[in-house]
Design an enzyme around this catalytic site. Structure first.
Site, PDB file in Angstrom:
ATOM      1  N   GLN A   1      22.446 -22.619   4.945  1.00  0.00           N
ATOM      2  CA  GLN A   1      21.928 -21.708   3.587  1.00  0.00           C
ATOM      3  C   GLN A   1      22.498 -22.139   3.108  1.00  0.00           C
ATOM      4  O   GLN A   1      24.014 -22.802   2.905  1.00  0.00           O
ATOM      5  CB  GLN A   1      21.610 -20.361   3.986  1.00  0.00           C
TER       6      GLN A   1
ATOM      7  N   GLU B   1      25.889 -19.436   8.082  1.00  0.00           N
ATOM      8  CA  GLU B   1      26.558 -18.816   9.376  1.00  0.00           C
ATOM      9  C   GLU B   1      26.734 -19.518  10.847  1.00  0.00           C
ATOM     10  O   GLU B   1      27.190 -19.006  11.755  1.00  0.00           O
ATOM     11  CB  GLU B   1      25.806 -17.343   9.751  1.00  0.00           C
TER      12      GLU B   1
ATOM     13  N   TRP C   1      24.463  -8.496   2.979  1.00  0.00           N
ATOM     14  CA  TRP C   1      24.307  -8.394   1.318  1.00  0.00           C
ATOM     15  C   TRP C   1      23.916  -8.649   0.939  1.00  0.00           C
ATOM     16  O   TRP C   1      23.473  -8.923  -0.219  1.00  0.00           O
ATOM     17  CB  TRP C   1      25.470  -9.217   1.578  1.00  0.00           C
ATOM     18  N   ASP C   2      22.403  -8.925   1.271  1.00  0.00           N
ATOM     19  CA  ASP C   2      20.917  -9.199   0.981  1.00  0.00           C
ATOM     20  C   ASP C   2      20.978  -8.472  -0.505  1.00  0.00           C
ATOM     21  O   ASP C   2      19.691  -8.899  -1.043  1.00  0.00           O
ATOM     22  CB  ASP C   2      19.999  -9.136   1.621  1.00  0.00           C
TER      23      ASP C   2
HETATM   24  C1  BGC Z   1      21.425 -14.413   6.730  1.00  0.00           C
HETATM   25  C2  BGC Z   1      22.287 -14.545   5.741  1.00  0.00           C
HETATM   26  C3  BGC Z   1      20.897 -12.518   5.772  1.00  0.00           C
HETATM   27  C4  BGC Z   1      20.569 -11.996   6.781  1.00  0.00           C
HETATM   28  C5  BGC Z   1      19.782 -10.764   6.521  1.00  0.00           C
HETATM   29  C6  BGC Z   1      21.211 -14.505   8.398  1.00  0.00           C
HETATM   30  O1  BGC Z   1      19.493 -14.939   8.430  1.00  0.00           O
HETATM   31  O2  BGC Z   1      22.195 -16.108   7.194  1.00  0.00           O
HETATM   32  O3  BGC Z   1      22.618 -14.269   4.853  1.00  0.00           O
HETATM   33  O4  BGC Z   1      21.880 -11.483   5.465  1.00  0.00           O
HETATM   34  O5  BGC Z   1      19.474 -12.996   7.791  1.00  0.00           O
HETATM   35  O6  BGC Z   1      19.086 -11.302   6.155  1.00  0.00           O
END
Ligand code: BGC
Length: 784
Positions: free
Chosen positions: A597, A476, A337-338
């Site tokens: 996060q 997460e 989703w970045d």
């Molecule tokens: C984060 C996600 C992000 C991914 C890729 C993960 O550590 O929790 O939000 O999309 O890294 O950057």
């Protein structure tokens, strides 16, 4: 880390800043990656077969080594950082010109000294070319040196320690050969995606005599060796020009002859450098953010890496936003989703790139429809991790390096990624005024994502609300309730609020569609008018949980155990990855009120305070300033910042909440990669979302810039450490709108060449700027 940060690229391919004489190992990892070039392999892990798709590490084009030859007897070892003595080693990354310069002196075991200067580029004008110039000067002696310039196919994907148990041999079918006296080539294919890869190099020498010049192939390497006469103090120049093609390229007959021809006919190094510099200057004109001081320097580095990953050349490709750039192998080059953090910057500078990145999602809409159907749902379910064809590439197991255990990975339940796609469609169309896109491909994505949410939500007759159960939010850490048999948590506030927003925008879109287009969408089964009342209802009645006067991250979050943060900090020092720490202790992060996060606070990142209140109002919740402030405090104390996206969002939200500690988080966001804040992760690839997010922090976060209702909205906030900034925007038809913020004064200018006036909305007043007009406004008192 230095190699990742010194990567050079052009949006089509990129090469890490490894030394040309080094191979993988001992802290070096040469890597070259082409946007969208993936390959899928099966590995045996923890007694299971798992499939992984990787962004493929392509043959290494950098190799160039040399050694002084003795008058008689066998040659000594090749010059390397660990043979003989190296002094004055210096690497200079030149952001404005997109070059990497390296200088050092090498003293061989027999005492002979060579001064070495190297300059490399990955061409920003011709995205199939790269070049390396090496200037060698004998100091205090004359004699012979041997130089070897090669293309090396003996590479595998082995850049990330945690993935070493996984199969990483993606290349096969090697062939190497020689064409004209200067050119050697190498061909191969990826093992399962069957992408043809061709590289050719032309090596030329000036400033000396030659006694031996041989080209040949040895296994997976194409090699050109030369013996050159050097004279004391006289520089010898070795130029290596490399061309790279894949079978995905346009306007070629095949990827094998194309690079040979391109390398053979490319201009010389000086001319390549000149045209490369011109291409970069043009990019900088469009991308510039003028911020003084150290913050400005870091921001320019971030612009540089964003553009090396996503340049106008990317707009020609079928590629998404790789979370770690084209700079390393973490997350296997996957797309998350970045892009939510990346597109807002591009929308106002490089809208053609944004549009192409949205097209990457649109081409994978059929796959998202299939994923929803397989899950028994309507509409489109975009995957948490996406690669070549849009199937969900999220791994089913992940390794906890602290415990050595492979654990189930439920992050694929982050269905909120679909809302990020919808948000980006909407923002892109608002910023550019591209109604054609909004009414065609944009509508197809937005409506299908809305359909998914309307179907995913379940009515809860007891409360009269709609609920979304069994998901994972941006945090997460929480992928299930403690000791629950099924994965997922219920009513993640971020997921539900953004879903409500998507449904509302979809309804707006339907209302604004020309009748003919609406009818067409109905006929194609994309729009079902009968469902609109349901969308209306769900968009107004999705549930947002609360506890202790704050928004709950999800239902039941308030009942989880509080963590003794100090005790854990004392015991472990770095507790960013509390999930790993707790699992290694036999515990589970799911039991605690801790977040990896920003999750709830992401709402303050996506929406301005006014817009967020409006979304809550529509949901029939009152979001007061006090409630939001309490919510910010609550999660600030319970977040470990185990993702680079976290500092950025906190900095953004705190700057809006006018908190003294905002800068601490903004600074952390600026330092994420230059200081490798997450401890060892930058070496595996930059964090593109966080980098682009810092640019957007200056562009939109601090200016409060929004593009809606045919106006530019500005609502600046003061952050003393970033109190001065200036940039030029492309907004709808207007190209060249100047915005400058300095000490509470905002200056906006519209170029003379514009035809229409620009409407600017500030808190409490609207101003109109005629073409050629500049206005300076005092914005310190505007918020009353
Ligand atoms: C984060 C996600 C992000 C991914 C890729 C993960 O550590 O929790 O939000 O999309 O890294 O950057």
């Amino acid at each position: 880390m230095r190699e990742a940060l010194c990567t050079l690229g052009n949006g089509r391919f990129a090469t890490r800043g490894a030394a040309p004489e080094s191979t993988a190992g001992h802290g070096h990892y040469p890597g070259t990656y082409a946007a969208g070039c993936y390959d899928r392999l099966v590995s045996a892990v923890a007694g299971r077969h798992v499939e992984n798709e990787d962004l493929v590490n392509l043959p290494n084009w950098l190799p160039l080594r040399f050694r002084a030859l003795p008058a008689d007897g066998p040659p000594g070892p090749w010059c390397a950082m660990d043979t003989g003595e190296v002094s004055g080693h210096r690497l200079v990354l030149h952001l404005r010109h997109g070059t990497l310069r390296r200088t050092f002196r090498h003293r061989a075991a027999d005492g002979r000294l060579l001064a070495v200067e190297q300059l490399r580029l990955v061409h920003m004008g011709d995205p199939h070319l790269a070049a390396l110039r090496t200037v060698l000067t004998a100091e205090g002696w004359s004699g012979w040196i041997e130089v070897e310039s090669a293309l090396d196919g003996t590479v595998v994907n082995a850049g990330v320690e945690r993935y070493r148990d996984l199969e990483g041999r993606h290349l096969t079918g090697f062939r190497t050969g020689v064409t004209d006296p200067h050119t050697v080539w190498l061909r191969c294919r990826t093992r399962t995606s069957d992408i043809g890869i061709g590289m050719a190099q032309r090596t030329t020498v000036t400033g000396c005599g030659k006694r031996y010049d041989t080209r040949g192939a040895c296994g997976h390497r194409a090699v050109h060796r030369l013996e050159l006469e050097v004279r004391d103090g006289r520089p010898v120049t070795v130029d290596k020009t490399v061309a790279l093609h894949t079978s995905r390229d346009r306007a070629i007959s095949d990827p094998f002859t194309a690079p040979v021809e391109r390398a053979a006919t490319a201009p010389d190094f000086t001319e390549l450098l000149r045209t490369h510099t011109i291409a970069w200057e043009e990019l900088w004109r469009r991308a510039e953010l003028r911020v003084p001081g150290e913050a400005g320097r870091v921001l320019r580095l971030h612009i540089f890496h964003v553009l090396q990953t996503l340049s106008p050349h990317t707009a020609e490709l079928d590629a998404g936003v790789p979370a770690r750039g084209l700079h390393g192998e973490a997350y296997r080059g996957h797309v998350f989703w970045d892009e939510l953090f990346v597109l807002p910057f591009l929308n106002l500078r490089f809208p053609e790139v944004s549009r192409a990145l949205l097209d990457y999602r649109h081409r994978r809409l059929p796959r998202a429809l299939l994923a929803a159907r397989r899950a028994g749902r309507d509409g489109a379910l975009y995957p948490w991790q996406s690669g070549s064809d849009g199937r969900d590439e999220t791994q089913s197991l992940h390794l906890n390096p602290h415990s050595g255990r492979w654990l189930p990975d439920h992050s694929r339940l982050q269905h909120h990624v679909g809302s990020a796609v919808a948000y980006n469609v909407w923002q892109y169309c608002q910023a550019t005024g591209d109604t054609d896109y909004l009414h065609t491909r944009g509508a197809e994505m937005l409506l299908q994502i809305a359909r998914f949410w309307a179907d995913r939500a379940e009515p809860d007759p007891a409360s009269g609300r709609w609920r979304v159960r069994g998901v994972v939010g941006p945090d997460e850490y929480h992928d299930s309730y403690p000791d629950a048999a099924r994965p997922g948590i219920d009513d993640n506030a971020y997921t539900n609020v953004t879903a409500a927003w998507v449904l509302t925008r979809a309804l707006d879109l339907v209302r604004g569609l020309p009748a003919r287009r609406r009818q067409e969408l109905v006929e194609r089964g994309i729009l079902d008018r009968e469902r609109l009342p349901l969308w209306e209802e769900v968009s107004r009645r999705l549930r947002v949980p609360f506890h202790q006067g704050v928004i709950s991250q999800f239902e039941g979050y308030g009942q989880l155990v509080e963590l003794d943060w100090d005790a854990y900090r004392r015991r472990y020092g770095d507790i960013r990855r509390l999930d790993r720490v707790l699992e290694a202790e036999g515990d589970s992060v799911n039991r605690y009120q801790v977040s990896k996060q920003a999750d709830v606070l992401m709402l303050g990142y996506l929406f301005s305070p006014a817009e967020l209140s409006a979304v809550f109002r529509r949901l029939e919740y009152a979001l007061t300033d006090e409630l939001w402030q309490r919510t910010v405090d609550h999660y600030l104390r319970r977040t470990s910042h185990g993702s680079t996206l976290s500092g950025l969002v906190h900095g953004w939200v705190l700057a809006r909440a006018r908190r003294a500690d905002a800068w601490r988080y903004c600074r952390e966001a600026l330092e994420e990669d230059v200081c490798d804040v997450q401890g060892g992760t930058t070496a595996e690839g930059i964090h593109l979302g966080a980098m682009a997010g810092t640019l957007d922090l200056v562009q939109r976060g601090l200016t409060g810039l929004e593009t809606r209702e045919d106006a530019l909205w500005l609502d600046p906030v003061q952050l003393p450490e970033l109190s001065e900034s200036g940039f030029t925007l492309r907004y709808r038809g207007h190209w060249g709108i100047g915005v400058r913020l300095c000490g509470g004064r905002l200056t906006v200018s519209v170029p003379e060449s514009e035809e229409t006036a620009l409407r600017i909305v500030l808190p409490g007043r609207t101003v109109s700027l005629a073409p050629g007009e500049t206005k300076t406004l005092d914005v310190r008192h505007d918020r009353g």
